[in-house]
Design an enzyme around this catalytic site. Structure first.
Site, PDB file in Angstrom:
ATOM      1  N   GLU A  74       0.888  -1.208  -0.032  1.00 58.14           N
ATOM      2  CA  GLU A  74       0.051   0.023   0.245  1.00 58.14           C
ATOM      3  C   GLU A  74       0.668   1.308   0.062  1.00 58.14           C
ATOM      4  O   GLU A  74       0.524   2.234  -0.710  1.00 58.14           O
ATOM      5  CB  GLU A  74      -1.080  -0.054   1.347  1.00 58.14           C
ATOM      6  CG  GLU A  74      -1.581   1.429   1.316  1.00 58.14           C
ATOM      7  CD  GLU A  74      -2.781   1.302   2.224  1.00 58.14           C
ATOM      8  OE1 GLU A  74      -2.772   0.632   3.255  1.00 58.14           O
ATOM      9  OE2 GLU A  74      -3.578   2.461   2.154  1.00 58.14           O
ATOM     10  N   ASP A  91       0.142  -5.357   3.209  1.00 60.38           N
ATOM     11  CA  ASP A  91      -0.306  -4.237   3.914  1.00 60.38           C
ATOM     12  C   ASP A  91       0.410  -3.978   5.120  1.00 60.38           C
ATOM     13  O   ASP A  91       0.124  -5.109   6.061  1.00 60.38           O
ATOM     14  CB  ASP A  91      -1.988  -4.240   3.774  1.00 60.38           C
ATOM     15  CG  ASP A  91      -2.540  -3.073   4.060  1.00 60.38           C
ATOM     16  OD1 ASP A  91      -1.564  -1.888   4.572  1.00 60.38           O
ATOM     17  OD2 ASP A  91      -3.600  -2.546   4.089  1.00 60.38           O
ATOM     18  N   ILE A  93       0.089  -2.199   7.939  1.00 60.13           N
ATOM     19  CA  ILE A  93      -0.858  -1.943   8.869  1.00 60.13           C
ATOM     20  C   ILE A  93      -2.072  -1.980   8.085  1.00 60.13           C
ATOM     21  O   ILE A  93      -2.517  -0.922   7.338  1.00 60.13           O
ATOM     22  CB  ILE A  93      -0.510  -0.651   9.594  1.00 60.13           C
ATOM     23  CG1 ILE A  93       0.802  -0.568  10.344  1.00 60.13           C
ATOM     24  CG2 ILE A  93      -1.482  -0.628  10.872  1.00 60.13           C
ATOM     25  CD1 ILE A  93       1.105   0.527  11.139  1.00 60.13           C
ATOM     26  N   ASP A  94      -3.054  -2.889   8.356  1.00 61.78           N
ATOM     27  CA  ASP A  94      -4.304  -2.969   7.801  1.00 61.78           C
ATOM     28  C   ASP A  94      -5.225  -2.464   9.105  1.00 61.78           C
ATOM     29  O   ASP A  94      -5.301  -3.183  10.030  1.00 61.78           O
ATOM     30  CB  ASP A  94      -4.769  -4.068   7.285  1.00 61.78           C
ATOM     31  CG  ASP A  94      -6.127  -4.144   6.683  1.00 61.78           C
ATOM     32  OD1 ASP A  94      -6.582  -3.465   5.746  1.00 61.78           O
ATOM     33  OD2 ASP A  94      -7.242  -5.108   7.186  1.00 61.78           O
ATOM     34  N   THR A  96      -5.450   0.957   9.851  1.00 62.98           N
ATOM     35  CA  THR A  96      -4.587   2.588  10.284  1.00 62.98           C
ATOM     36  C   THR A  96      -5.414   3.293  11.355  1.00 62.98           C
ATOM     37  O   THR A  96      -4.900   3.765  12.522  1.00 62.98           O
ATOM     38  CB  THR A  96      -4.107   3.148   9.148  1.00 62.98           C
ATOM     39  OG1 THR A  96      -3.160   2.166   8.486  1.00 62.98           O
ATOM     40  CG2 THR A  96      -3.103   4.254   9.499  1.00 62.98           C
ATOM     41  N   ASP A 230      -4.978  -5.435   0.449  1.00 61.60           N
ATOM     42  CA  ASP A 230      -6.336  -5.526   1.572  1.00 61.60           C
ATOM     43  C   ASP A 230      -6.837  -7.161   1.237  1.00 61.60           C
ATOM     44  O   ASP A 230      -7.233  -7.667   2.313  1.00 61.60           O
ATOM     45  CB  ASP A 230      -7.367  -4.722   1.432  1.00 61.60           C
ATOM     46  CG  ASP A 230      -7.351  -3.164   1.435  1.00 61.60           C
ATOM     47  OD1 ASP A 230      -6.544  -2.960   2.365  1.00 61.60           O
ATOM     48  OD2 ASP A 230      -7.704  -2.547   0.378  1.00 61.60           O
TER      49      ASP A 230
HETATM   50  P1  2AM Z   1      -6.104   0.452   5.780  1.00 58.89           P
HETATM   51  O1  2AM Z   1      -6.391   0.594   7.183  1.00 58.89           O
HETATM   52  O2  2AM Z   1      -5.019  -0.345   5.227  1.00 58.89           O
HETATM   53  O3  2AM Z   1      -6.161   1.763   5.141  1.00 58.89           O
HETATM   54  C1  2AM Z   1     -11.419   0.004   7.286  1.00 58.89           C
HETATM   55  O4  2AM Z   1     -11.881   0.994   6.471  1.00 58.89           O
HETATM   56  C2  2AM Z   1     -10.584  -1.165   6.253  1.00 58.89           C
HETATM   57  O5  2AM Z   1     -10.842  -0.786   4.901  1.00 58.89           O
HETATM   58  C3  2AM Z   1      -9.147  -1.178   6.493  1.00 58.89           C
HETATM   59  O6  2AM Z   1      -9.010  -2.352   6.071  1.00 58.89           O
HETATM   60  C4  2AM Z   1      -8.704  -0.122   5.510  1.00 58.89           C
HETATM   61  O7  2AM Z   1      -7.357  -0.406   5.228  1.00 58.89           O
HETATM   62  C5  2AM Z   1      -9.556  -0.466   4.300  1.00 58.89           C
HETATM   63  N1  2AM Z   1      -9.798   0.637   3.528  1.00 58.89           N
HETATM   64  C6  2AM Z   1      -9.241   1.922   3.508  1.00 58.89           C
HETATM   65  N2  2AM Z   1      -9.682   2.732   2.545  1.00 58.89           N
HETATM   66  C7  2AM Z   1     -10.512   1.675   1.795  1.00 58.89           C
HETATM   67  C8  2AM Z   1     -11.368   2.060   0.665  1.00 58.89           C
HETATM   68  N3  2AM Z   1     -11.503   3.214   0.200  1.00 58.89           N
HETATM   69  N4  2AM Z   1     -12.136   1.075   0.198  1.00 58.89           N
HETATM   70  C9  2AM Z   1     -12.525  -0.039   0.943  1.00 58.89           C
HETATM   71  N5  2AM Z   1     -11.396  -0.427   2.049  1.00 58.89           N
HETATM   72  C10 2AM Z   1     -10.461   0.552   2.375  1.00 58.89           C
HETATM   73 CA    CA Z   2      -5.667  -1.978   3.899  1.00 65.29          CA
HETATM   74 CA    CA Z   3      -2.637  -0.165   5.296  1.00 65.94          CA
HETATM   75 CA    CA Z   4      -4.270   3.244   4.252  1.00 60.98          CA
END
Ligand code: 2AM
Ligand code: CA
Ligand code: CA
Ligand code: CA
Length: 299
Positions: A74, A91, A93-94, A96, A230
């Protein structure tokens, strides 16, 4: 290029655990310094120094161990496409937003795709010390000892389901309204023509949602907007746990044949857990029937 999946799994588990330690340390440091995060596309699309540090760590380890393999992540993403070559898709940190708030649904997600298909996944939540793993032909496990799925109950209709959804980082209308309308059609009362699922859950980590579906702790996870990092690791784990992934634009054809579509099929996903085979029906057919009920609501 063939990949020794047993060795790759061992390697991925060891770097996921190290990444987990970096996340615990990083969070403690953030809280002690009252650290701020950066905004990416908007004020809910966030990134911390720790996201970048962990990704750099993963890239360095993978490059050293597998110099011929590709990597997509990412925080370093620059438009790379998933090809047929062995590609680690991670990823750092999933979840964040959860990481920033101290909500413990956070994971590092490390997947490997070969031929465009996820074949290995390691997802580690260092705050709850939960490790989910899966590799092609080797089964899926929680904490390396509990075979997934842990629970396989019957599920006759989507209205009996516990379904994961997320709000995503794009909060603009009409996309948000469409999403909320879908939530309403899923949860609303049957007397108003809605599906009335048992409930929705939004824990904030796509990777962990897929793990919960793999374990049988959630029945399905529906998402719009996912990227390969993801879902890659999660899809490998879910497949080994007997679950199904439906990806991309859904047509009638999506429900025939094998699910677990290519990770670059699109950014819409539906994940369905393992189901018991009932009345001469295959598990795949039961999963497709459930997915079909879903798509009658959302498409
Ligand atoms: P992230 O924390 O790596 O950004 C919660 O919203 C989950 O959806 C998290 O796993 C997040 O990943 C991911 N996510 C972030 N932006 C997104 C988006 N636009 N569409 C779908 N999932 C998203
Ligand atoms: Ca993610
Ligand atoms: Ca992430
Ligand atoms: Ca992110």
């Amino acid at each position: 290029m063939t990949v020794d999946l047993d060795a790759a799994l061992k390697f991925a588990i060891s770097i996921a655990k190290e990444a987990g330690q970096m996340m615990r340390d990083g969070q403690a440091r953030r809280f002690s310094q009252d650290a701020k995060q950066e905004e990416k596309a908007n004020s809910v699309d966030l990134v911390t120094e720790c996201d970048q540090q962990v990704e750099k760590f993963l890239v360095a380890k993978i490059k050293a161990q597998y110099p011929d393999h590709k990597f997509i992540g990412e925080e370093s993403y620059d438009g790379e496409q998933v090809t047929g070559d062995p590609t680690w898709i991670g990823d750092p940190i999933d979840g964040t937003t959860n990481f920033i708030h101290g909500f413990p649904m956070v994971a590092t997600s490390i997947g490997l795709a070969v031929g465009g298909v996820p074949v290995l996944g390691v997802i580690y939540n260092p705050f709850l010390d939960l490790l989910y793993t899966g590799a092609e032909g080797r089964g899926a496990y929680m904490n390396e000892s509990i075979k997934l799925p842990t629970a396989v109950r019957s599920l006759d209709s989507l209205s009996e389901a516990l379904v994961a959804v997320e709000y995503g980082s794009s909060r603009r209308d009409p996309a948000l309204s469409n999403k909320l309308d879908t939530f309403k059609r899923l949860t609303g009362d049957k007397r108003d023509g809605h599906k009335m699922v048992h409930s929705l859950r939004s824990v904030g980590s796509a990777a962990l949602n897929i793990c919960f579906v793999a374990a049988g702790q959630l029945d399905a996870y529906w998402e719009i907007g996912c990227w390969p990092w993801d879902v890659c690791a999660g899809m490998a784990i879910l497949k080994e746990a007997g679950g199904a992934s439906y990806a991309g634009k859904i047509t009638e054809k999506s429900f025939s044949g094998e699910p677990n579509a290519s990770i670059m099929a699109g950014r819409k996903y539906l994940f369905v857990r393992q189901l018991p085979a009932a009345k001469g029906e295959t598990v795949r057919a039961a999963q497709a029937a459930l997915a079909k009920q879903f798509y009658d609501i959302i498409e």
